[in-house]
Structures are given as structure tokens and as C-alpha cells.
Design an enzyme around this catalytic site. Structure first.
Site, short mmCIF file in Angstrom:
data_model
loop_
_atom_site.label_atom_id
_atom_site.label_comp_id
_atom_site.label_asym_id
_atom_site.label_seq_id
_atom_site.Cartn_x
_atom_site.Cartn_y
_atom_site.Cartn_z
N THR A 58 0.80 -1.25 0.00
CA THR A 58 0.00 0.00 0.00
C THR A 58 0.83 1.28 0.00
OG1 THR A 58 -1.98 -0.97 0.99
CG2 THR A 58 -1.70 1.35 1.36
N THR A 84 -1.62 1.49 6.70
CA THR A 84 -1.19 0.33 5.90
C THR A 84 -1.06 -0.88 6.82
OG1 THR A 84 0.60 -0.67 4.61
CG2 THR A 84 1.22 1.13 6.10
N VAL A 125 -12.46 -6.28 -0.13
CA VAL A 125 -12.09 -4.86 -0.01
C VAL A 125 -11.44 -4.66 1.35
CG1 VAL A 125 -12.98 -2.50 0.11
CG2 VAL A 125 -13.98 -4.12 -1.52
#
Ligand code: ASP
Length: 331
Positions: A197, A248, A226
Site C-alpha cells: 500500500t 497500511t 475490499v
């Protein structure tokens, strides 16, 4: 006289506002392990982080908004094949790329986010379009991609996003962490293989905050999964007068613990400092749950925090002195 005094007062308050200590903080993911990070890879990642930092900071220095700055920075990281966002995103269990991104603007309280999008070169730009062009906050899949087409955003072929490194990572992850091919987030599991990320938070000279996060999610995730990144209050949050946060790590835990908003809530209601709020969440609350990850945050005075409880997290920052700070294993 009264008018004169209020003119002086206005001038002083405008200059006070214009004096906010412009600050930009970035992360490039928390899934870094010392023994797995080759020196050449680290050097290449640092170079891209510096490019991203300079790009975003130039926006702030020229008087641009924190919103523009975080987008400019995140786009550089999305375009780089070295980070888990845009090109170079991790692959789902089926070998496809599904991307999530979010943007939140502290001055307006508005936000835009996308989840599970394919082919859009810069998902962070699409998140901004959701915020600007629709009455919604979060759009997914085909509907989001249709919006990207309507707004003439750039698309790339599926193969453009897929790097040999991510193909290999998926294979390793499947062997090690994906029994029977299904990703199940189990506390205690080594997620260093899986997480990544990118994100940016900024304070502009007008004292406005913004946060942006973009990701391919977790390597080997089930198609349709998700994570926290596009969920406002979980992976991304910004509120003027308080803080901007981008997270993250193992998203399922960040969702269940509303991490990004928890930072703001502790500051607002419990009067915690940015440092205390962020460290307690990452190093106590999440660590106790065996949840790996970190976050970057900036408050309204330009204080920054970059805690992580994994071995390493790529992070970088620049404040009013214009000095570049980039680190991986130390805060
Ligand atoms: N938080 C992201 C997700 O769970 C992944 C990461 O930050 O590495 O989708």
C-alpha cells in the site's frame, strides 16, 4: 478606527493562516522484512519515495492545497512498479489486479473512494472524481470504471499492472499462506508477504489537512475482497483542526478497529497528542490483536507520526525546512 483595527486583525489572521508549517508525509507500505529487502530494491524504493515527496511538496510550497499535494505524491507511487498500488499492485488469488483508493479533504469534510476497480491507471484520481462529480463517497467495480471513462481518466491493459515480482509473490504466498487457495486472515500469521500500500497526508499553508491512500490490497486476497484503505475512518481520514491519517497493514483489523478515525477521536475527545494516539493504537491495541501494520499522520501544527509494529514500513516526510527524511526500519 474600528475598520482600521479589523483590517489589521484580518491581515494578521490571514498571515497567521498563511504561516501553517507546510508538511507532507508518505508511506509505501508496512510489509517490509529486513532480510527480504535487497539493498538495490531499497535504494530504488527510496528514489521513488523522494520523487513522490518532492512532487507533493512542490505543490505545497507553491501555495497549492493539501488535496492537490497528496494526489500528486500518490500518483508517483501508483505509477511506480515497486509499490503495491496502481502498476505493481499485488494479485488476487486468481492472478488479477483489483485496486482500492480513497481521498479525504479536511477543510470540507468531503471524501471520495473506489474499491475493486480494474484498469484505471491512477485510482486516486478516480477517488477524487467520486468526491467531486457524484453525490456518493464510495463506488465500486464497473460503476466506478464507467465514471473513470466519463471523466476521461487514463486506462491501461490488465497486463500493464502485473509485474513479474507480484506473480512470484502470489506463488510464494499461495504456498505459504494460502492453504487450499483461500486467503483467511488469521491472527499470528506472517503477513509480510502479503501487505503493501501507499499513502500520503499533508498540511498546506492555509492550515488545511488531506489524506490519500491507494492499494492493490492483500496478495492472494479473494476476488471482491475490499480492505481498509478505501473505507473512510478505517484506512483514511482527515479533519481540519485535528489530523490526517493514512494506514497500511492487515486491513481486516484496521476496519474492525476504525483505526484512522480512532486517532482523530482520541485527539478530539480525550485530548491525546498525535504521537500518543497513534502509538497506542499501533503498538498496544493492534499489537495485542496480532495485527501487523502502521500509519502516517500529521496534525494541524505540522507534528507528524509514523508508527508501525511490523519490522519495517517505507515512510518519508518533509517539513517547512525542506529536508528530505526517508526511513524503513526506524520511525
Ligand atoms: N491495508 C491494505 C489492505 O488491507 C493492505 C496494506 O496496507 O498492505 O488492503
Amino acid at each position: 478606527m474600528k475598520r482600521f483595527i479589523s483590517a489589521i486583525y484580518l491581515a494578521l489572521s490571514v498571515s497567521a493562516l498563511a504561516d501553517a508549517p507546510v508538511t507532507l508525509v508518505l508511506h509505501g507500505g508496512a510489509g517490509i522484512e529486513r532480510k527480504k529487502l535487497a539493498p538495490e530494491k531499497e535504494a530504488a524504493c527510496r528514489k521513488v519515495l523522494e520523487e513522490s515527496l518532492r512532487k507533493g511538496f512542490a505543490v505545497l510550497k507553491e501555495g497549492g492545497s493539501s488535496e492537490q499535494a497528496v494526489i500528486a505524491s500518490v500518483m508517483v507511487l501508483e505509477d511506480s512498479p515497486l509499490f503495491n498500488a496502481g502498476r505493481g499492485a499485488v494479485l488476487t488469488r486468481d492472478g488479477t489486479v483489483e485496486m482500492d483508493a480513497a481521498l479525504m479533504v479536511g477543510s470540507t469534510g468531503l471524501a471520495g473512494a473506489v474499491a475493486s476497480v480494474h484498469g484505471v491507471r491512477n485510482p486516486i484520481l478516480l477517488a477524487q472524481q467520486v468526491m467531486l462529480k457524484t453525490p456518493h463517497v464510495l463506488m465500486i467495480g464497473k460503476g466506478a470504471e464507467d465514471l473513470a471513462r466519463e471523466q476521461h481518466l487514463r486506462f491501461e491493459d490488465p497486463d500493464w499492472f502485473i509485474t513479474p515480482e507480484q506473480k512470484e509473490r502470489l506463488e510464494r504466498a499461495k504456498k505459504k499462506d494460502l492453504p487450499k487457495g483461500a486467503y483467511v486472515p488469521v491472527p499470528g500469521r506472517d503477513v509480510s508477504l502479503l501487505i503493501g500500500t501507499v499513502g500520503a497526508v499533508a498540511l498546506d499553508r492555509h492550515g488545511n489537512l488531506a489524506a490519500a491512500t491507494s492499494t492493490g490490497g492483500l496478495a492472494g486476497k479473494l476476488p471482491g475482497r475490499v480492505g481498509d484503505s478505501p473505507l473512510i475512518g478505517s484506512g483514511t481520514y482527515a479533519e481540519d483542526g485535528v489530523c490526517a491519517v493514512s494506514c497500511t497493514g492487515h486491513g481486516e483489523f484496521f476496519i474492525r478497529n476504525a483505526v484512522a478515525y480512532d486517532v482523530a477521536a482520541r485527539m478530539k475527545y480525550a485530548k491525546a497528542t498525535l504521537t500518543d494516539a497513534t502509538h497506542d493504537i499501533i503498538n498496544n491495541k493492534l499489537k495485542k490483536l496480532d495485527a501487523r501494520g502502521g500509519l502516517i499522520a500529521v496534525d494541524t501544527k505540522g507534528n507528524i507520526a509514523t508508527p508501525f509494529n511490523s519490522e519495517g514500513m517505507f515512510h518519508a516526510s518533509m517539513g517547512p525546512d525542506g529536508v528530505v527524511h526517508i526511513a524503513v526500519f526506524e520511525e
